[in-house]
Design an enzyme around this catalytic site. Structure first.
Site, PDB file in Angstrom:
ATOM      1  N   GLU A 108       8.918  -6.617  -2.155  1.00  0.00           N
ATOM      2  CA  GLU A 108       9.129  -6.655  -0.698  1.00  0.00           C
ATOM      3  C   GLU A 108       9.912  -7.920  -0.354  1.00  0.00           C
ATOM      4  O   GLU A 108       9.693  -8.974  -0.967  1.00  0.00           O
ATOM      5  CB  GLU A 108       7.738  -6.710  -0.019  1.00  0.00           C
ATOM      6  CG  GLU A 108       7.760  -6.863   1.493  1.00  0.00           C
ATOM      7  CD  GLU A 108       6.382  -7.270   2.064  1.00  0.00           C
ATOM      8  OE1 GLU A 108       5.648  -8.058   1.420  1.00  0.00           O
ATOM      9  OE2 GLU A 108       6.053  -6.800   3.166  1.00  0.00           O
ATOM     10  N   LYS A 148       8.439  -0.086   6.536  1.00  0.00           N
ATOM     11  CA  LYS A 148       6.994  -0.362   6.390  1.00  0.00           C
ATOM     12  C   LYS A 148       6.218   0.060   7.645  1.00  0.00           C
ATOM     13  O   LYS A 148       6.637  -0.238   8.772  1.00  0.00           O
ATOM     14  CB  LYS A 148       6.811  -1.856   6.130  1.00  0.00           C
ATOM     15  CG  LYS A 148       5.394  -2.341   5.927  1.00  0.00           C
ATOM     16  CD  LYS A 148       5.417  -3.832   5.589  1.00  0.00           C
ATOM     17  CE  LYS A 148       4.084  -4.445   5.362  1.00  0.00           C
ATOM     18  NZ  LYS A 148       4.179  -5.884   5.000  1.00  0.00           N
ATOM     19  N   CYS A 208       3.834  -3.241   0.602  1.00  0.00           N
ATOM     20  CA  CYS A 208       2.800  -4.281   0.692  1.00  0.00           C
ATOM     21  C   CYS A 208       1.519  -3.826   1.377  1.00  0.00           C
ATOM     22  O   CYS A 208       0.720  -3.134   0.784  1.00  0.00           O
ATOM     23  CB  CYS A 208       3.351  -5.550   1.321  1.00  0.00           C
ATOM     24  SG  CYS A 208       2.224  -6.936   1.039  1.00  0.00           S
TER      25      CYS A 208
HETATM   26  N1  CDT Z   1       3.308  -8.716   3.212  1.00  0.00           N
HETATM   27  C1  CDT Z   1       2.074  -8.221   3.471  1.00  0.00           C
HETATM   28  O1  CDT Z   1       1.925  -7.130   4.007  1.00  0.00           O
HETATM   29  N2  CDT Z   1       1.041  -9.017   3.182  1.00  0.00           N
HETATM   30  C2  CDT Z   1      -0.310  -8.690   3.479  1.00  0.00           C
HETATM   31  C3  CDT Z   1      -1.079  -9.962   3.653  1.00  0.00           C
HETATM   32  C4  CDT Z   1      -2.461  -9.729   4.076  1.00  0.00           C
HETATM   33  S1  CDT Z   1      -3.401 -11.169   3.835  1.00  0.00           S
HETATM   34  C5  CDT Z   1      -4.441 -10.666   2.586  1.00  0.00           C
HETATM   35  C6  CDT Z   1      -0.989  -7.856   2.382  1.00  0.00           C
HETATM   36  O2  CDT Z   1      -1.670  -6.881   2.719  1.00  0.00           O
HETATM   37  O3  CDT Z   1      -0.887  -8.193   1.204  1.00  0.00           O
END
Ligand code: CDT
Length: 311
Positions: free
Chosen positions: A47, A127, A172
């Site tokens: 990502e 996303k 993500c």
């Molecule tokens: N980039 C992204 O979506 N990051 C989120 C951060 C959440 S904090 C645990 C993730 O779900 O990994």
């Protein structure tokens, strides 16, 4: 029978706020050439693979924000990736920040593209599950302002034919939601690509989460097994502009087993031969949705609404 796709999962190290995209693309090209040398059909990048995870800061300068985004794909900075992919005949998956001007309105998405072995884009995804907040919380040094900078994706979960099978993508935070895998699987996905940037310290916490690596693998392994899909999860890892990101890049079989995994929080490349017929076999037998799934009996369509009080 077997349908082998040889996949390279290219874990990246951190990218600094001021690093020119051209220098980042040079690193991606290096990983692409390595993957080609390893005989891969496709190399998977994470990502937001062209920039730092800029949602960790409040950025009020619109021009700075736009510089993190690509208005076109291929963009001038990423053109060399498409050209080299076509020359080497290797596909790739790339996450990036997208700037779209639609009907004169500026929109930003956290997006990814999937390119085939001719460097032709065969899938575009925006996303859906955006973590974090719109307003920064002054109690934390690092934010996750994805809800401020990006719109919720409007592409839906999409699958495409490519690489001899059916390919899907999510990004993500989408990987933590059962719906992402299930919808992709209902649309026939045999392999799902997932890039991520996950801080070791969640945006709502002051301490590192000791379960962050566990939950990363748990979500993706469960998604793979319960939907009979290969999953390629790829991290931007290690220290990035003062924030530590988890690694854990891995390739997961439809059995839920991790068949290859990175061991560091630095740039690494792992490869695996993935047999799409293993996904097919489990879809036809163990979890044959058509034959065994019983959505009409789950009480969602008719029947119980909400919690039933005991008699
Ligand atoms: N980039 C992204 O979506 N990051 C989120 C951060 C959440 S904090 C645990 C993730 O779900 O990994």
């Amino acid at each position: 029978m077997s349908r082998i796709v040889r996949v390279g999962a290219a874990q990246m190290g951190g990218i600094s706020r001021n690093e020119p995209k051209e220098s980042v693309v040079e690193k991606l090209l290096g990983q692409m050439r390595r993957a080609h040398g390893e005989g891969c059909d496709i190399v998977v990048f994470p990502e937001l693979a062209l920039t730092t995870y800029f949602a960790r800061w409040l950025i009020e300068d619109e021009e700075e924000l736009d510089r993190f985004c690509e208005a076109d794909m291929p963009s001038p900075a990423t053109r060399p990736l498409f050209d080299e992919a076509a020359r080497l005949e290797i596909g790739f998956h790339l996450g990036y920040a997208e700037l779209a001007v639609e009907n004169g309105v500026k929109r930003r998405f956290n997006s990814s593209v999937l390119a085939d072995k001719n460097g032709r884009i065969i899938n575009r995804f925006r996303k859906i599950h955006l973590p974090g907040r719109v307003e920064p919380d002054p109690g934390f040094a690092a934010q996750a302002l994805e809800k401020r900078y990006f719109e919720v994706g409007d592409t839906g979960y999409r699958t495409v034919r490519g690489f001899g099978g059916v390919m899907g993508v999510c990004i993500c935070n989408d990987r933590r939601w059962a719906e992402s895998y299930r919808v992709l699987a209902l649309k026939g996905a045999e392999m799902i690509f997932i890039g991520y940037n996950t801080p070791t310290k969640p945006y709502w916490a002051h301490e590192e989460d000791p379960l962050s690596d566990f939950h990363n693998h748990l979500s993706m392994q469960a998604g793979a097994y319960q939907n009979c899909c290969w999953i390629v999860g790829v991290a931007k890892a290690g220290m990035e502009d003062g924030e530590e990101l988890i690694g854990g890049t891995c390739i997961i079989a439809p059995t839920g087993e991790v068949v290859a995994a990175c061991e560091t929080r630095e740039q690494e490349l792992i490869c695996a031969d993935c047999d799409l017929d293993l996904a097919r076999d489990l879809k036809d037998n163990l979890l044959n949705f058509e034959q065994h799934r019983r959505i009409e009996h789950y009480g969602l369509i008719t029947g119980q609404r909400g919690v039933v009080e005991p008699d």
